[in-house]
Enzyme design. Sequence first.
Site, PDB file in Angstrom:
ATOM      1  N   PHE A 111     110.360  46.664 -24.999  1.00 20.87           N
ATOM      2  CA  PHE A 111     110.275  45.863 -23.661  1.00 20.87           C
ATOM      3  C   PHE A 111     112.260  46.141 -22.870  1.00 20.87           C
ATOM      4  O   PHE A 111     113.302  47.406 -23.637  1.00 20.87           O
ATOM      5  CB  PHE A 111     111.180  44.274 -24.587  1.00 20.87           C
ATOM      6  CG  PHE A 111     110.101  43.593 -25.048  1.00 20.87           C
ATOM      7  CD1 PHE A 111     108.691  44.086 -24.932  1.00 20.87           C
ATOM      8  CD2 PHE A 111     110.526  42.432 -25.262  1.00 20.87           C
ATOM      9  CE1 PHE A 111     107.671  43.374 -24.806  1.00 20.87           C
ATOM     10  CE2 PHE A 111     109.199  41.905 -26.280  1.00 20.87           C
ATOM     11  CZ  PHE A 111     108.321  42.057 -25.873  1.00 20.87           C
TER      12      PHE A 111
ATOM     13  N   CYS B 139     111.439  48.447 -28.840  1.00 22.44           N
ATOM     14  CA  CYS B 139     110.668  49.198 -29.587  1.00 22.44           C
ATOM     15  C   CYS B 139     110.525  50.442 -29.353  1.00 22.44           C
ATOM     16  O   CYS B 139     109.915  51.107 -30.382  1.00 22.44           O
ATOM     17  CB  CYS B 139     109.427  48.388 -29.355  1.00 22.44           C
ATOM     18  SG  CYS B 139     109.448  46.664 -29.359  1.00 22.44           S
TER      19      CYS B 139
ATOM     20  N   HIS C 185     101.742  54.017 -29.732  1.00 15.89           N
ATOM     21  CA  HIS C 185     102.760  53.011 -29.992  1.00 15.89           C
ATOM     22  C   HIS C 185     101.723  51.755 -30.167  1.00 15.89           C
ATOM     23  O   HIS C 185     101.936  51.146 -31.300  1.00 15.89           O
ATOM     24  CB  HIS C 185     103.425  52.577 -29.082  1.00 15.89           C
ATOM     25  CG  HIS C 185     104.421  51.621 -28.443  1.00 15.89           C
ATOM     26  ND1 HIS C 185     105.817  51.606 -29.511  1.00 15.89           N
ATOM     27  CD2 HIS C 185     104.208  49.898 -28.263  1.00 15.89           C
ATOM     28  CE1 HIS C 185     105.779  49.888 -29.946  1.00 15.89           C
ATOM     29  NE2 HIS C 185     105.509  49.656 -28.166  1.00 15.89           N
TER      30      HIS C 185
ATOM     31  N   LYS D 184     100.140  50.881 -36.498  1.00 13.05           N
ATOM     32  CA  LYS D 184     100.881  49.067 -36.699  1.00 13.05           C
ATOM     33  C   LYS D 184      99.019  48.451 -37.034  1.00 13.05           C
ATOM     34  O   LYS D 184      99.718  47.185 -37.603  1.00 13.05           O
ATOM     35  CB  LYS D 184     100.517  49.070 -35.132  1.00 13.05           C
ATOM     36  CG  LYS D 184     102.700  49.679 -34.458  1.00 13.05           C
ATOM     37  CD  LYS D 184     102.615  48.890 -33.515  1.00 13.05           C
ATOM     38  CE  LYS D 184     104.404  49.657 -33.034  1.00 13.05           C
ATOM     39  NZ  LYS D 184     104.355  50.826 -32.742  1.00 13.05           N
TER      40      LYS D 184
ATOM     41  N   GLU E 283      99.344  51.989 -22.011  1.00 13.21           N
ATOM     42  CA  GLU E 283      99.592  53.496 -22.968  1.00 13.21           C
ATOM     43  C   GLU E 283      98.450  54.509 -22.897  1.00 13.21           C
ATOM     44  O   GLU E 283      98.229  55.618 -22.566  1.00 13.21           O
ATOM     45  CB  GLU E 283      99.595  53.418 -24.048  1.00 13.21           C
ATOM     46  CG  GLU E 283      99.689  54.340 -25.265  1.00 13.21           C
ATOM     47  CD  GLU E 283     100.337  54.562 -26.415  1.00 13.21           C
ATOM     48  OE1 GLU E 283     101.511  54.859 -27.301  1.00 13.21           O
ATOM     49  OE2 GLU E 283     100.435  52.911 -27.536  1.00 13.21           O
TER      50      GLU E 283
ATOM     51  N   HIS F  33     104.411  45.438 -36.167  1.00 12.23           N
ATOM     52  CA  HIS F  33     104.906  46.208 -35.302  1.00 12.23           C
ATOM     53  C   HIS F  33     106.502  45.851 -35.815  1.00 12.23           C
ATOM     54  O   HIS F  33     106.752  45.128 -36.130  1.00 12.23           O
ATOM     55  CB  HIS F  33     104.983  45.580 -33.989  1.00 12.23           C
ATOM     56  CG  HIS F  33     105.450  45.899 -32.737  1.00 12.23           C
ATOM     57  ND1 HIS F  33     106.505  47.244 -32.950  1.00 12.23           N
ATOM     58  CD2 HIS F  33     105.817  45.726 -31.703  1.00 12.23           C
ATOM     59  CE1 HIS F  33     106.997  47.134 -32.377  1.00 12.23           C
ATOM     60  NE2 HIS F  33     106.402  46.870 -31.175  1.00 12.23           N
TER      61      HIS F  33
END
Length: 412
Positions: free
Chosen positions: A398, A163, A302, A334, A313, A339
Site C-alpha cells: 500500500f 506489504c 506477491h 500466500k 501484477e 498474507h
Amino acid sequence: MKRRVVVTGLGAVTPIGNTAPEFWAGVREGKVGIGPITKFDTTEYKVKIAAEVKDFVAKDRMDFKAARRMEAFSQYAVAAAREACEDAGLDIEKEDPFRAGVIIGSGIGSLQQVESSYEKIKSKGPGKVNPLMVPLMISNMAAGNVSIQLGFRGKCTNVVTACATGTHCIGDAFRTIQYGDADIMLAGGTESAICPTGVAGFTALTALSANPDPATASRPFDKDRDGFVMGEGAGVVVLEELEHAKARGAKIYAEVVGYGATGDAYHITSPAEDGAGAAKAMELAMEEAGVAPAQVEYINAHGTSTHHNDLFETRAIKRAFGEAAKDVVINSTKSMIGHLLGAAGGVEFIVLVKSVEEGFIHQTMGTAEADGECDLNYAIGAPVEKEIRYGMTNSLGFGGHNATLLVRKYEE
C-alpha cells in the site's frame, strides 16, 4: 566494485511451521495453514478466518524474562533470527559485532498493545497505562530486540513499506553488504496483526476474503478470488559477504544478485493498473544481475488473491518479461499461509531460496481456474520440479511500494 552477497541462514515462524525446515516441509506437502480465528471472538465480524501461527511458545525460543517485554511480532522476529543464526553456524563472539547488522521490519507493530492500552485508559484512566506501552508497540522494536538478544551491533534499522516491508529490508541489507558497511546482516520481516482492529480495518477496506472455506479462501489469480486472508509470522535470513562466508566454511544456500525498488506514484491502496512500477522493479533487478527475462525460470509472486493485485501484477510481469512471460513459472505462497503483511517478503524470500536450491516450485493452492487476463503459468494443480538457475520474488505494498529480489543458484 560491489561485493558478492550470499544467503547462509534461514529462520521462520509461519502458519504451517514454526521453524524454517518445518515450514519448507509444509510448503512441499502443499499444506494450508488457514482456519477459524481463535485469537478473539469473531461473532460480529464478517471475516472469521485467518492464517494463525500455531503452538508457538516464546519461552522455548528465547529468554523468558526478555520475551515478557516483547509483543508477538517481536517474539516471532527474535525466534526466526536466532534460528537463522544457528542455521548459519554464526558465533557472534568470533565476529566483529560492529560488522554484523540487523534490518528487520514490521508493517504495523503491535495493534494489540494499542487496543489494550486504549481499553485501560477508558476503564481505569491514563495513569494506568503500561509504562512499556510505547516500546512494546513501535515497529522498530523487532530489529531492536533482535540486536539486543543476539549481540549484533552494526547497522540496525527497519524499513516499513506495508506489504513490501520484508523484501525491502532484505534488499537494503543486501546493499549494506555490497557496499562494505557490514559483512553479515540479519534481514527480513515480522508481523502479528490478527486482532479486532486489524481484521476490522482490512475488512472495511474490502481487502479481505469473506470466503469461509480455508481451502479456497486464498486463491491467487483465480477467477473467483475475493480478497486476501490475513496471516502472521516472521521470515529472517542471514546475508553474508561471499568471502567472509567461505572463510568460515558456511553453507551457502544461494546468491543474491539483483534488487529493484520503485514507487507507483499512483494510489494509496491500488497498484498502478498498467503494472509499470512493479515491472520497473523487476527490470532493475534483472539489469543489476545482468540477466535477460528468458533466463529467469521462476517468480514467487506477491499474489495476494485480490482482484487488483493479481491482475496488475500479471500485467507487470508481461511488461517486464515480454514474450518470455509465458515461459516463466509463477506461484503464490500466500495460497498456503495467507498474507503476512510486513513479514510476507521475508517468508517468501525463504521459499524462493529453497526453491532455487532444490528445484521445486510449489503449487498455488486453492487456485482452480485462472481469471481471463491472468493467463500465465501459475503452477495450478500440481507442483513443478525443474532446475532453477535464476528466481525472483515480488512484493507490492500500500502506498505504491514495489520491491523485487533476484537470486541465483550458487556457483563459485
